[in-house]
Scaffold this motif. Structure first.
Motif, PDB file in Angstrom:
ATOM      1  N   LEU A   1      48.200  97.164 -21.746  1.00  0.00           N
ATOM      2  CA  LEU A   1      49.074  98.333 -21.860  1.00  0.00           C
ATOM      3  C   LEU A   1      48.991  98.937 -23.256  1.00  0.00           C
ATOM      4  CD1 LEU A   1      51.264 100.248 -20.802  1.00  0.00           C
ATOM      5  CD2 LEU A   1      52.968  98.561 -21.560  1.00  0.00           C
ATOM      6  N   LEU A   2      49.099  98.108 -24.280  1.00  0.00           N
ATOM      7  CA  LEU A   2      49.048  98.620 -25.654  1.00  0.00           C
ATOM      8  C   LEU A   2      47.695  99.266 -25.951  1.00  0.00           C
ATOM      9  CD1 LEU A   2      50.855  95.752 -27.617  1.00  0.00           C
ATOM     10  CD2 LEU A   2      51.787  97.980 -26.942  1.00  0.00           C
ATOM     11  N   GLU A   3      46.633  98.654 -25.449  1.00  0.00           N
ATOM     12  CA  GLU A   3      45.296  99.215 -25.666  1.00  0.00           C
ATOM     13  C   GLU A   3      45.141 100.557 -24.952  1.00  0.00           C
ATOM     14  OE1 GLU A   3      40.677  98.041 -24.638  1.00  0.00           O
ATOM     15  OE2 GLU A   3      42.096  96.431 -25.089  1.00  0.00           O
ATOM     16  N   THR A   4      45.667 100.630 -23.734  1.00  0.00           N
ATOM     17  CA  THR A   4      45.588 101.889 -22.984  1.00  0.00           C
ATOM     18  C   THR A   4      46.363 102.994 -23.693  1.00  0.00           C
ATOM     19  OG1 THR A   4      45.291 100.771 -20.853  1.00  0.00           O
ATOM     20  CG2 THR A   4      46.178 103.006 -20.796  1.00  0.00           C
ATOM     21  N   ILE A   5      47.551 102.675 -24.176  1.00  0.00           N
ATOM     22  CA  ILE A   5      48.346 103.681 -24.888  1.00  0.00           C
ATOM     23  C   ILE A   5      47.615 104.152 -26.142  1.00  0.00           C
ATOM     24  CG2 ILE A   5      50.492 104.058 -26.179  1.00  0.00           C
ATOM     25  CD1 ILE A   5      51.870 102.173 -24.180  1.00  0.00           C
ATOM     26  N   HIS A   6      47.001 103.221 -26.853  1.00  0.00           N
ATOM     27  CA  HIS A   6      46.224 103.588 -28.045  1.00  0.00           C
ATOM     28  C   HIS A   6      45.089 104.541 -27.669  1.00  0.00           C
ATOM     29  CE1 HIS A   6      44.135 103.118 -31.904  1.00  0.00           C
ATOM     30  NE2 HIS A   6      43.026 102.951 -31.199  1.00  0.00           N
ATOM     31  N   ASN A   7      44.399 104.228 -26.577  1.00  0.00           N
ATOM     32  CA  ASN A   7      43.279 105.077 -26.150  1.00  0.00           C
ATOM     33  C   ASN A   7      43.757 106.448 -25.684  1.00  0.00           C
ATOM     34  OD1 ASN A   7      41.413 103.096 -26.734  1.00  0.00           O
ATOM     35  ND2 ASN A   7      41.356 102.285 -24.641  1.00  0.00           N
ATOM     36  N   ILE A   8      44.885 106.479 -24.996  1.00  0.00           N
ATOM     37  CA  ILE A   8      45.437 107.763 -24.559  1.00  0.00           C
ATOM     38  C   ILE A   8      45.796 108.617 -25.770  1.00  0.00           C
ATOM     39  CG2 ILE A   8      47.461 108.839 -23.476  1.00  0.00           C
ATOM     40  CD1 ILE A   8      47.412 106.556 -21.415  1.00  0.00           C
ATOM     41  N   GLN A   9      46.434 108.001 -26.737  1.00  0.00           N
ATOM     42  CA  GLN A   9      46.853 108.723 -27.943  1.00  0.00           C
ATOM     43  C   GLN A   9      45.659 109.307 -28.693  1.00  0.00           C
ATOM     44  OE1 GLN A   9      48.822 106.227 -30.828  1.00  0.00           O
ATOM     45  NE2 GLN A   9      49.927 107.934 -31.738  1.00  0.00           N
ATOM     46  N   ASN A  10      44.548 108.590 -28.634  1.00  0.00           N
ATOM     47  CA  ASN A  10      43.352 109.022 -29.366  1.00  0.00           C
ATOM     48  C   ASN A  10      42.316 109.697 -28.462  1.00  0.00           C
ATOM     49  OD1 ASN A  10      43.596 107.878 -32.304  1.00  0.00           O
ATOM     50  ND2 ASN A  10      44.356 106.249 -30.966  1.00  0.00           N
ATOM     51  N   TYR A  11      42.758 110.078 -27.274  1.00  0.00           N
ATOM     52  CA  TYR A  11      41.917 110.805 -26.317  1.00  0.00           C
ATOM     53  C   TYR A  11      40.637 110.041 -25.976  1.00  0.00           C
ATOM     54  CZ  TYR A  11      45.106 114.593 -27.484  1.00  0.00           C
ATOM     55  OH  TYR A  11      46.239 115.343 -27.677  1.00  0.00           O
ATOM     56  N   LYS A  12      40.756 108.711 -25.910  1.00  0.00           N
ATOM     57  CA  LYS A  12      39.602 107.874 -25.578  1.00  0.00           C
ATOM     58  C   LYS A  12      39.751 107.181 -24.222  1.00  0.00           C
ATOM     59  CE  LYS A  12      38.373 106.813 -30.391  1.00  0.00           C
ATOM     60  NZ  LYS A  12      38.212 105.715 -31.392  1.00  0.00           N
ATOM     61  N   ALA A  13      40.886 107.370 -23.577  1.00  0.00           N
ATOM     62  CA  ALA A  13      41.131 106.698 -22.295  1.00  0.00           C
ATOM     63  C   ALA A  13      40.274 107.320 -21.200  1.00  0.00           C
ATOM     64  CB  ALA A  13      42.606 106.792 -21.928  1.00  0.00           C
ATOM     65  N   ILE A  14      39.633 106.472 -20.414  1.00  0.00           N
ATOM     66  CA  ILE A  14      38.762 106.943 -19.333  1.00  0.00           C
ATOM     67  C   ILE A  14      39.352 106.494 -17.994  1.00  0.00           C
ATOM     68  CG2 ILE A  14      36.454 106.862 -18.331  1.00  0.00           C
ATOM     69  CD1 ILE A  14      35.404 106.203 -21.136  1.00  0.00           C
ATOM     70  N   PRO A  15      39.927 107.408 -17.230  1.00  0.00           N
ATOM     71  CA  PRO A  15      40.503 107.027 -15.933  1.00  0.00           C
ATOM     72  C   PRO A  15      39.424 106.777 -14.887  1.00  0.00           C
ATOM     73  CG  PRO A  15      40.722 109.389 -16.279  1.00  0.00           C
ATOM     74  CD  PRO A  15      40.129 108.834 -17.545  1.00  0.00           C
ATOM     75  N   ILE A  16      39.673 105.793 -14.033  1.00  0.00           N
ATOM     76  CA  ILE A  16      38.732 105.430 -12.970  1.00  0.00           C
ATOM     77  C   ILE A  16      39.435 105.605 -11.631  1.00  0.00           C
ATOM     78  CG2 ILE A  16      37.316 103.578 -11.997  1.00  0.00           C
ATOM     79  CD1 ILE A  16      37.328 102.328 -14.837  1.00  0.00           C
ATOM     80  N   LYS A  17      38.801 106.312 -10.721  1.00  0.00           N
ATOM     81  CA  LYS A  17      39.420 106.556  -9.418  1.00  0.00           C
ATOM     82  C   LYS A  17      39.425 105.289  -8.569  1.00  0.00           C
ATOM     83  CE  LYS A  17      38.836 111.514  -8.899  1.00  0.00           C
ATOM     84  NZ  LYS A  17      40.291 111.674  -9.106  1.00  0.00           N
TER      85      LYS A  17
END
Length: 311
Positions: free
Chosen positions: A176-192
């Motif tokens: 969760l913390l890693e995902t939030i960090h990635n979202i904040q830095n526009y690095k999160a990659i969603p997978i369908k």
């Protein structure tokens, strides 16, 4: 980031505590309204509300999000992100769109398997060898959103819903913390998700705990573990609901009717099933505390007898 946390039972506490100790700011906690509980039917706070009050965090408890007042209250918080863990309320699209980065959910399964209300129960009930936690972006469907991370967890032979619940609650923290960090830095990659592989875990009811002795010992043991600590598996003997707390599969086969008590010893109470036998080690009589079969024998009680048949 300014985070709104939405959750109700204890499952969300490890992640909530981790968020509180992170660089992010929890601007409010949302949890379900207080419910009557216990014999006195006094209003009881949720585990999440209790924690939030202890940490001086604003608590909001809307009945739902159908009113403009509830929508406006959330908008006024100006959240960057909403983290949702076992909240128990449906979030309409209008709510999902309020935070800058939307709403992220922690779900206790390897999605798309076991979407729905009781993924931990169903993983054990089904005899799955592993389960996990998924960090997903919420959409208007039930656990149908794209996921960012899935972390697997082996299910041990002696895991109950209670023990597995606690494992998964802890395992969820770092993803969760890693995902939030990635979202904040526009690095999160969603997978369908592959919805063609989806299975569903409906809400558990008390009557689901009734043991069907014509099942195999393995299936019955999975049921006992899945429904511990709630609603607890049970069987009827002499008109009483006897709750079965702990048991193990024994590999001998009996020609007795399934549900027949074959033997009672300090090791447990051996009961026949359709396939193999099951050794019941801990039970609970109505209105009494859990008792091991060995302690039952030492108490000189006689309500359990070899040859009796559970219904």
């Amino acid at each position: 980031m300014r985070i709104v946390f939405a959750g109700t039972p204890e499952f969300g506490l490890p992640c909530l505590s981790a968020l509180q100790n992170s660089e992010h700011q929890i601007v409010a906690v949302y949890t379900q309204p207080d419910r009557p509980a216990g014999r006195g039917r006094k209003l009881k706070f949720s585990a999440i509300k209790t924690w939030a009050l202890e940490h001086n965090i604003l608590v909001n408890q809307p009945v739902n999000f159908k009113s403009q007042a509830a929508i406006s209250e959330l908008q006024a918080l100006k959240p960057d992100l909403m983290v949702v863990i076992a909240y128990g309320l449906i979030l309409p699209t209008e709510v999902l769109n309020i935070p800058t980065f939307g709403c992220v959910n922690v779900h206790a399964s390897i999605l798309p398997k076991w979407r729905g209300a009781s993924p931990i129960h169903n993983a054990i009930l089904n005899g799955d060898e592993e389960t996990g936690v998924a960090i997903m972006q919420m959409d208007k469907g039930m656990d149908t959103g794209d996921y960012y991370q899935i972390t697997a967890c082996k299910i041990s032979d002696d895991d109950t819903t209670g023990t597995l619940h606690d494992k998964l609650a802890r395992i969820a923290i770092n993803p969760l913390l890693e995902t939030i960090h990635n979202i904040q830095n526009y690095k999160a990659i969603p997978i369908k998700q592959n919805s063609s592989l989806a299975t569903y875990a409906g809400k558990i009811k008390k009557e689901d705990g009734k043991i069907i002795w014509n099942n195999s010992a393995q299936k019955i043991n999975q049921q006992i573990r899945a429904f511990n600590p709630w609603p607890l598996a049970y069987a009827i003997l002499n008109g009483l609901n006897l709750q079965i707390i702990q048991a193990n599969v024994v590999h001998n086969q009996s020609n007795q009717q399934p549900g027949t008590i074959l033997e009672i010893s300090k090791q447990g109470m051996l009961v026949s099933t359709k396939e193999k036998s099951i050794l019941i080690e801990k039970i609970k009589f109505p209105g009494k505390n859990t008792i091991a079969i060995s302690d039952y024998l030492n108490s000189n009680q006689t309500s359990l007898q070899v040859g009796q048949v559970f219904l």
